[in-house]
Write an enzyme that holds these catalytic residues in place. Structure first.
Site, PDB file in Angstrom:
ATOM      1  N   ARG A  45      -2.282 -14.525   4.449  1.00  0.00           N
ATOM      2  CA  ARG A  45      -3.041 -13.879   5.528  1.00  0.00           C
ATOM      3  C   ARG A  45      -2.332 -14.056   6.871  1.00  0.00           C
ATOM      4  NH1 ARG A  45      -7.575 -11.672   3.829  1.00  0.00           N
ATOM      5  NH2 ARG A  45      -8.651 -11.650   5.835  1.00  0.00           N
ATOM      6  N   GLU A  76      -9.535 -10.249  -8.175  1.00  0.00           N
ATOM      7  CA  GLU A  76      -8.547  -9.196  -7.910  1.00  0.00           C
ATOM      8  C   GLU A  76      -7.350  -9.309  -8.855  1.00  0.00           C
ATOM      9  OE1 GLU A  76      -9.690  -8.644  -3.166  1.00  0.00           O
ATOM     10  OE2 GLU A  76      -7.751  -9.514  -3.685  1.00  0.00           O
ATOM     11  N   THR A 129      -5.729  -7.290  10.487  1.00  0.00           N
ATOM     12  CA  THR A 129      -5.982  -6.028   9.774  1.00  0.00           C
ATOM     13  C   THR A 129      -5.546  -4.827  10.595  1.00  0.00           C
ATOM     14  OG1 THR A 129      -7.867  -7.051   8.675  1.00  0.00           O
ATOM     15  CG2 THR A 129      -7.789  -4.642   8.665  1.00  0.00           C
ATOM     16  N   TYR A 176     -12.335  -1.975  -4.057  1.00  0.00           N
ATOM     17  CA  TYR A 176     -12.898  -2.104  -2.718  1.00  0.00           C
ATOM     18  C   TYR A 176     -14.426  -1.994  -2.699  1.00  0.00           C
ATOM     19  CZ  TYR A 176      -8.335  -2.059  -0.356  1.00  0.00           C
ATOM     20  OH  TYR A 176      -7.088  -2.378   0.106  1.00  0.00           O
ATOM     21  N   ASN A 186      -2.125   0.062   6.684  1.00  0.00           N
ATOM     22  CA  ASN A 186      -1.702  -1.220   7.241  1.00  0.00           C
ATOM     23  C   ASN A 186      -0.824  -2.019   6.279  1.00  0.00           C
ATOM     24  OD1 ASN A 186      -3.740  -1.941   5.512  1.00  0.00           O
ATOM     25  ND2 ASN A 186      -4.815  -3.283   6.952  1.00  0.00           N
ATOM     26  N   LYS A 235       0.810  -1.217   0.000  1.00  0.00           N
ATOM     27  CA  LYS A 235       0.000   0.000   0.000  1.00  0.00           C
ATOM     28  C   LYS A 235       0.854   1.282   0.000  1.00  0.00           C
ATOM     29  CE  LYS A 235      -4.040  -2.120   2.217  1.00  0.00           C
ATOM     30  NZ  LYS A 235      -5.117  -1.874   3.204  1.00  0.00           N
ATOM     31  N   HIS A 242      -2.386  -5.525   1.492  1.00  0.00           N
ATOM     32  CA  HIS A 242      -3.690  -6.161   1.296  1.00  0.00           C
ATOM     33  C   HIS A 242      -3.438  -7.556   0.752  1.00  0.00           C
ATOM     34  CE1 HIS A 242      -7.713  -7.082  -0.190  1.00  0.00           C
ATOM     35  NE2 HIS A 242      -7.087  -7.563  -1.253  1.00  0.00           N
TER      36      HIS A 242
HETATM   37  P1  CMP Z   1      -7.635  -4.409   3.343  1.00  0.00           P
HETATM   38  O1  CMP Z   1      -7.248  -5.831   3.549  1.00  0.00           O
HETATM   39  O2  CMP Z   1      -6.946  -3.673   2.249  1.00  0.00           O
HETATM   40  O3  CMP Z   1      -9.212  -4.340   3.078  1.00  0.00           O
HETATM   41  C1  CMP Z   1      -9.990  -3.212   3.420  1.00  0.00           C
HETATM   42  C2  CMP Z   1      -9.217  -2.164   4.153  1.00  0.00           C
HETATM   43  O4  CMP Z   1      -9.973  -1.185   4.806  1.00  0.00           O
HETATM   44  C3  CMP Z   1      -8.428  -2.825   5.244  1.00  0.00           C
HETATM   45  O5  CMP Z   1      -7.385  -3.609   4.698  1.00  0.00           O
HETATM   46  C4  CMP Z   1      -7.995  -1.592   6.058  1.00  0.00           C
HETATM   47  O6  CMP Z   1      -6.777  -1.039   5.631  1.00  0.00           O
HETATM   48  C5  CMP Z   1      -9.095  -0.577   5.751  1.00  0.00           C
HETATM   49  N1  CMP Z   1      -9.807  -0.158   6.944  1.00  0.00           N
HETATM   50  C6  CMP Z   1      -9.869   1.094   7.419  1.00  0.00           C
HETATM   51  N2  CMP Z   1     -10.607   1.142   8.524  1.00  0.00           N
HETATM   52  C7  CMP Z   1     -11.030  -0.105   8.785  1.00  0.00           C
HETATM   53  C8  CMP Z   1     -11.830  -0.695   9.813  1.00  0.00           C
HETATM   54  N3  CMP Z   1     -12.344   0.027  10.805  1.00  0.00           N
HETATM   55  N4  CMP Z   1     -12.051  -2.015   9.735  1.00  0.00           N
HETATM   56  C9  CMP Z   1     -11.554  -2.771   8.721  1.00  0.00           C
HETATM   57  N5  CMP Z   1     -10.796  -2.257   7.729  1.00  0.00           N
HETATM   58  C10 CMP Z   1     -10.526  -0.943   7.767  1.00  0.00           C
END
Ligand code: CMP
Length: 139
Positions: A86, A127, A92, A50, A113, A10, A116
């Site tokens: 994962r 994807e 996450t 998304y 974070n 990211k 993904h």
């Molecule tokens: P990702 O695996 O990229 O999929 C959705 C993304 O939303 C997740 O990682 C996070 O980076 C982002 N995100 C931001 N806020 C939240 C939240 N409260 N709960 C879950 N995902 C979140």
């Protein structure tokens, strides 16, 4: 079984110039990077990617963050690659991520974070197809 999963390094990873450190953890986990490119997502691409989250309160910020700087999109291949990645990513929210995981080591917060990874084989196929054609994936 040997699987493929889709990965994004990211904007927080490209900004901090730590994509190589993240790739070292990916490869250290036995996953092979069989396709990889650096792209700057448009807002539209981030929204499409998304779309499953479009009703969530964080959707706007997520799209904003994901299109604010370049990312590295990847296809990872290996034994049980979806679950394996994962595990290596960690939770996450980095506050809940186990030691040694990518998110524990590098993530800044739940939005920034670092990585993904696909959550299931059907989503992995969708994807991967959004970003790579078959001849760009070299196993
Ligand atoms: P990702 O695996 O990229 O999929 C959705 C993304 O939303 C997740 O990682 C996070 O980076 C982002 N995100 C931001 N806020 C939240 C939240 N409260 N709960 C879950 N995902 C979140």
């Amino acid at each position: 079984a040997i699987e493929r999963t889709f990965s994004i390094l990211k904007p927080d990873a490209t900004r901090r110039n730590i994509t190589g450190k993240v790739n070292a953890l990916i490869e250290g986990a036995g996953l092979r990077i069989v396709a990889q490119k650096r792209v700057h997502l448009t807002r539209g691409q981030a929204e499409t990617f998304y779309a499953v989250h479009k009703e969530r309160p964080f959707f706007g910020e997520l799209v904003e963050q994901m299109s604010a700087a370049p990312v590295v999109v990847q296809v990872l291949e290996g034994e049980n690659a979806i679950a394996r990645y994962r595990e290596v990513m960690g939770a996450t929210n980095p506050a809940n991520a186990a030691p040694g995981t990518i998110r524990k080591e590098f993530a800044l917060n739940v939005g920034e974070n670092t990585v993904h990874g696909s959550d299931a084989s059907e989503t992995a196929s969708v994807e991967i197809a959004q970003f790579f054609s078959g001849n760009e994936i070299v196993g």
